[in-house]
Design an enzyme around this catalytic site. Structure first.
Site, PDB file in Angstrom:
ATOM      1  CE  LYS A 161       1.152 -17.301   1.024  1.00 41.52           C
ATOM      2  NZ  LYS A 161       0.585 -18.630   1.243  1.00 41.52           N
ATOM      3  CG  ASP A 176      -2.044 -20.028   2.701  1.00 41.61           C
ATOM      4  OD1 ASP A 176      -1.229 -19.339   3.337  1.00 41.61           O
ATOM      5  OD2 ASP A 176      -1.786 -21.170   2.317  1.00 41.61           O
ATOM      6  CG  ASP A 233      -7.840  -4.226   2.149  1.00 41.72           C
ATOM      7  OD1 ASP A 233      -9.008  -4.091   2.566  1.00 41.72           O
ATOM      8  OD2 ASP A 233      -7.426  -3.681   1.122  1.00 41.72           O
ATOM      9  CE1 TYR A 280      -2.894  -3.157   0.961  1.00 38.68           C
ATOM     10  CE2 TYR A 280      -4.404  -1.320   0.675  1.00 38.68           C
ATOM     11  CZ  TYR A 280      -4.169  -2.677   0.743  1.00 38.68           C
ATOM     12  OH  TYR A 280      -5.193  -3.553   0.573  1.00 38.68           O
TER      13      TYR A 280
END
Ligand code: NAI
Length: 383
Positions: free
Chosen positions: A201, A249, A273, A134
């Site tokens: 992640k 995930d 988000d 971002y």
């Protein structure tokens, strides 16, 4: 005792949801504390109202005041499309260094949900708000900047990137990650929550997302050693706040399959988000979701929905998000009795099935009421 709350009504449905929400928040404070505590509301201009009065959408005077403020509440602000405007929300977040975006996700009985046991969801997502992809550092495919960077990566760093690629940069710092995780742990301890889960992640992006994970554990170990334990140590130290981590995930599966095992979540910008919207959908959508963006000094509460121009001015909007923002604000300043009253009143009002149209269409046998009346019904249920 009096607390100053700066407020921005916002555009579209903003003024009507504000007019419905503010009396509920004031009534809860009056009911909980009689005259001994009060909120003093001070209006600041932003959006269309500011433009009409000053010619600017975000007057400097508003920013100056917010820079010194501790509490503020805002309705939605429209982002004028195609006139070269940056989003006012993004400008506010960046100028005021509102680095933590916090969204509590809880279920209100009766609201339609796509899952079987939505009542098991009771989580608070802390999303880092200033870093990650971002940061907006990216170049288009085929641009001279992308070509230059690809050549640099090839020649200097021995990293092969397809010459036709678009390129983005993902900066994440120890400072940015740690302050977010620190905030989530402080919150979890203050509110007596059971765990903080670091969502990342890091199996794929070892230094950015993996950095978030290790910086997060480092904050817990270095600054909260007495009050926290890791997942593997928890059996030996019952009652302490558990710090655990999950790969993003897997976390999307976990919140669907085992929501009761998750409480406070701390995560990087992009993961946060996705996860906060997915969780909001799990309990019946964004309509009732409150949120806050925080710097080290300012807690800036905001309705998470937009300006809903299609229903603006028609007394159809749901003021629930802003009302629950008010409850969050009261919890934040330690006025928990008033905050709890608002939550209970919201539960009762929804259970009585007199709700705004957006909820009425999802709840069998519900009767649709206007924005103002929904606020009045919630105020009547305060006890
Ligand atoms: P939106 O949230 O305004 O509307 C999406 C859908 O939800 C529409 O069908 C709308 O009628 C409905 N809706 C939204 N809030 C509602 C409420 N309180 N009660 C009942 N129904 C509600 O999102 P959209 O259309 O993408 O954006 C409209 C404008 O709002 C844009 O200018 C956008 O930039 C701005 N926006 C501002 C936000 C903020 O200030 N935090 C957040 C999201 C959008």
């Amino acid at each position: 005792m009096q607390e100053h709350v700066y407020f921005i009504e916002g555009d579209g449905i903003g003024p009507e949801v504000f007019a419905a929400a503010r009396p509920v928040i004031d009534a809860a404070v009056a009911k909980a504390y009689a005259d001994s505590r009060k909120l003093k509301w001070i209006e600041l201009l932003a959006g269309e109202k500011a433009h009409a009065a000053t010619g600017e959408y975000l007057p400097q005077a508003t920013l100056n005041t917010l820079q010194q403020a501790e509490l503020a509440l805002k309705g939605p602000l429209a982002t004028p499309v195609g006139k070269g405007f940056r989003s006012l929300n993004v400008t506010l977040r960046q100028t005021l260094d509102l680095y933590a975006c916090i969204r509590p996700i809880r279920y209100f009985q009766g609201v339609a949900s796509p899952v079987k046991r939505p009542e098991l969801v009771n989580m608070v997502v802390f999303r880092e708000n200033t870093e990650d992809v971002y940061a907006g550092i990216e170049w288009a495919a085929g641009s001279p900047e992308a070509a230059r960077l690809i050549a640099f990566l090839r020649d200097e760093m021995h990293a092969v990137v397809d010459p036709s690629a678009a390129i983005g940069i993902k900066p994440m710092t120890a400072k940015g990650s740690k302050r977010l995780v620190r905030r989530s742990i402080t919150f979890a301890l203050d509110q007596g929550r059971s765990s903080v889960t670091l969502v990342h992640k890091g199996n794929i992006m070892k230094f950015t997302e993996g950095g978030f994970r290790s910086w997060g554990y480092a904050v817990a170990a270095q600054e909260f050693a007495e009050q926290t334990v890791t997942e593997t140590e928890q059996d030996a130290a019952p009652g302490k706040l558990v710090i655990k981590d999950r790969i993003a995930d897997a976390m999307f599966q976990e919140v669907l399959l085992r929501p009761e095992q998750y409480d406070v979540i701390a995560t990087s910008n992009l993961n946060g988000d996705y996860l906060s919207d997915a969780l909001a959908a799990q309990v019946g959508g964004l309509g009732l979701a409150p949120g806050v963006n925080m710097s080290d000094t300012l807690a800036f509460f905001e309705a998470t929905h937009g300006t809903a121009p299609g229903i603006a001015g028609k007394d159809l909007a749901n003021p629930g998000s802003l009302i629950l923002c008010g409850a969050m604000l009261l919890d934040h300043i330690g006025w928990h009795e008033a905050a709890d009253m608002i939550h209970t009143a919201m539960h009762k009002t929804i259970a009585a099935r007199s709700v705004t149209q957006d909820l009425a269409t999802q709840i069998p046998g519900a009767c649709a009421v206007g924005c103002r009346q929904f606020g009045e019904l919630i105020a009547q249920h305060l006890a």
